[in-house]
Motif scaffolding. Structure first.
Motif, PDB file in Angstrom:
ATOM      1  N   THR A 156      -4.540   1.002   1.253  1.00 27.30           N
ATOM      2  CA  THR A 156      -3.430   1.769   0.681  1.00 27.30           C
ATOM      3  C   THR A 156      -2.443   2.322   1.694  1.00 27.30           C
ATOM      4  O   THR A 156      -1.740   3.275   1.406  1.00 27.30           O
ATOM      5  CB  THR A 156      -3.992   2.897  -0.215  1.00 27.30           C
ATOM      6  N   ASP A 182       1.793   2.156  -4.006  1.00 26.17           N
ATOM      7  CA  ASP A 182       0.771   1.839  -5.013  1.00 26.17           C
ATOM      8  C   ASP A 182       0.278   3.074  -5.754  1.00 26.17           C
ATOM      9  O   ASP A 182      -0.648   2.998  -6.560  1.00 26.17           O
ATOM     10  CB  ASP A 182      -0.419   1.116  -4.359  1.00 26.17           C
ATOM     11  N   ASP A 226      -1.296   5.569  -4.481  1.00 25.53           N
ATOM     12  CA  ASP A 226      -2.499   6.127  -3.841  1.00 25.53           C
ATOM     13  C   ASP A 226      -2.102   6.788  -2.523  1.00 25.53           C
ATOM     14  O   ASP A 226      -1.590   6.123  -1.622  1.00 25.53           O
ATOM     15  CB  ASP A 226      -3.499   4.986  -3.600  1.00 25.53           C
ATOM     16  N   GLY A 285       0.808  -1.213   0.000  1.00 20.76           N
ATOM     17  CA  GLY A 285       0.000   0.000   0.000  1.00 20.76           C
ATOM     18  C   GLY A 285       0.841   1.263   0.000  1.00 20.76           C
ATOM     19  O   GLY A 285       0.362   2.331  -0.381  1.00 20.76           O
ATOM     20  N   THR A 286       2.115   1.156   0.408  1.00 22.51           N
ATOM     21  CA  THR A 286       2.938   2.360   0.519  1.00 22.51           C
ATOM     22  C   THR A 286       3.639   2.730  -0.780  1.00 22.51           C
ATOM     23  O   THR A 286       4.326   3.745  -0.833  1.00 22.51           O
ATOM     24  CB  THR A 286       4.013   2.214   1.618  1.00 22.51           C
ATOM     25  N   ILE A 338       1.226   6.000   4.473  1.00 20.69           N
ATOM     26  CA  ILE A 338       0.247   5.846   3.394  1.00 20.69           C
ATOM     27  C   ILE A 338       0.954   5.692   2.050  1.00 20.69           C
ATOM     28  O   ILE A 338       0.512   4.936   1.189  1.00 20.69           O
ATOM     29  CB  ILE A 338      -0.695   7.075   3.337  1.00 20.69           C
ATOM     30  N   GLU A 339       2.058   6.423   1.857  1.00 19.20           N
ATOM     31  CA  GLU A 339       2.776   6.336   0.586  1.00 19.20           C
ATOM     32  C   GLU A 339       4.193   6.867   0.771  1.00 19.20           C
ATOM     33  O   GLU A 339       4.415   7.816   1.529  1.00 19.20           O
ATOM     34  CB  GLU A 339       2.051   7.171  -0.486  1.00 19.20           C
TER      35      GLU A 339
END
Ligand SMILES: [Ca+2]
Length: 270
Positions: free
Chosen positions: A163, A151, A153, A148-149, A262-263
């Motif tokens: 995500t 992707d 998003d 999720g980190t 998150i990203e």
């Protein structure tokens, strides 16, 4: 079948199909876009409807074409009379899959079918090499995924299942996520998105302290430090360096429990 009774032709109605044969399958979308990256995910909802007056146990099958990878290929459920089951389906493809349209066929009952077209598109060409990197992590909580980190998003509002990443060692530090780049690459900037939404603001739930590290001469070398952060997005710049991997070493968050990312974006040197 026809019978002649008392001079009248009597035609029997055709036998009604069994309830399980009358199940109807559909999807909430006709097509979905999917970037050709290991961690990118497309989603749609399969619907399996029992239109009869009788409860049944029913199945719907999903058949993919080409390189598509589906979260499930069979949906089986008890279906009360008139009930519609909704099942979320996720789709991925390997990094570098040829851009094209790939179909998924859904079938149920004796004749019900539907199709979802997955439009595989090239990865974004924005200099963010994290998107094509292979991620790893120190631990993970529940269904959280390090994928999720990277992707693409950055939305914290649905981070918990799709995500973002949450480690599994409450109040124990450090935690880490790392990114193996496709090839040694000259980079000079990392942008980190920690949890930050109206319900879960960074000032309370976000990552507060971390090191940005690169793989140098067989070990991790710290190239930037962030301390006391309260923001949702933090950019760390450092002297351009060619490296094969990047690591985020997490030392604390604002309520002292978990690391939440998150990203992570890793940019080519400008
Ligand atoms: Ca993400």
């Amino acid at each position: 079948m026809a019978l002649v009774i008392g001079g009248f032709m009597i035609t029997a109605p055709p036998a009604a199909a069994a309830p399980v044969d009358r199940l109807q399958v559909s999807a909430d979308l006709e097509s979905v876009d999917l970037a050709a990256l290991d961690c990118a995910t497309a989603r749609f909802t399969l619907r399996l409807h029992n239109p009869t007056r009788q409860a049944v146990y029913g199945d719907a099958w999903l058949a993919e074409d080409g390189p598509l990878q589906l979260s499930r290929k069979l949906v089986s459920s008890y279906l009360p009379a008139g009930f519609t089951l909704e099942a979320p389906i996720t789709v991925t493809v390997p990094y570098g899959t040829d851009p094209a349209s790939y179909p998924i066929k859904l079938t149920a009952g004796s004749s019900s079918s539907a199709e979802v077209s997955v439009e595989v598109v090239p990865p974004p060409d924005n200099g963010n090499v994290a998107l094509s990197a292979t991620p790893a992590m120190s631990s993970r909580h529940g269904r959280f995924s390090v994928c999720g980190t990277n992707d693409g998003d950055t939305d914290s509002n649905h981070w918990a299942t799709f995500t973002g990443w949450n480690d599994a060692t409450s109040r124990a530090w450090p935690d880490w996520v790392s990114y193996q780049l496709v090839e040694p690459t000259e980079i000079d900037r990392v942008v980190l998105y920690t949890l930050d939404s109206a319900a879960e603001p960074a000032s309370r739930y976000g990552l507060s302290d971390w090191d940005v590290q690169v793989w140098r001469d067989g070990d991790w070398a710290t190239v930037a430090e962030v301390r006391g952060n309260k923001q949702g997005v933090v950019t760390s710049t450092f002297p351009a360096e060619t490296t094969s991997a990047v690591r985020i070493l997490c030392w604390g968050n604002n309520n002292g429990d978990y690391s939440r990312i998150i990203e992570t974006e890793i940019y080519l040197a400008r």
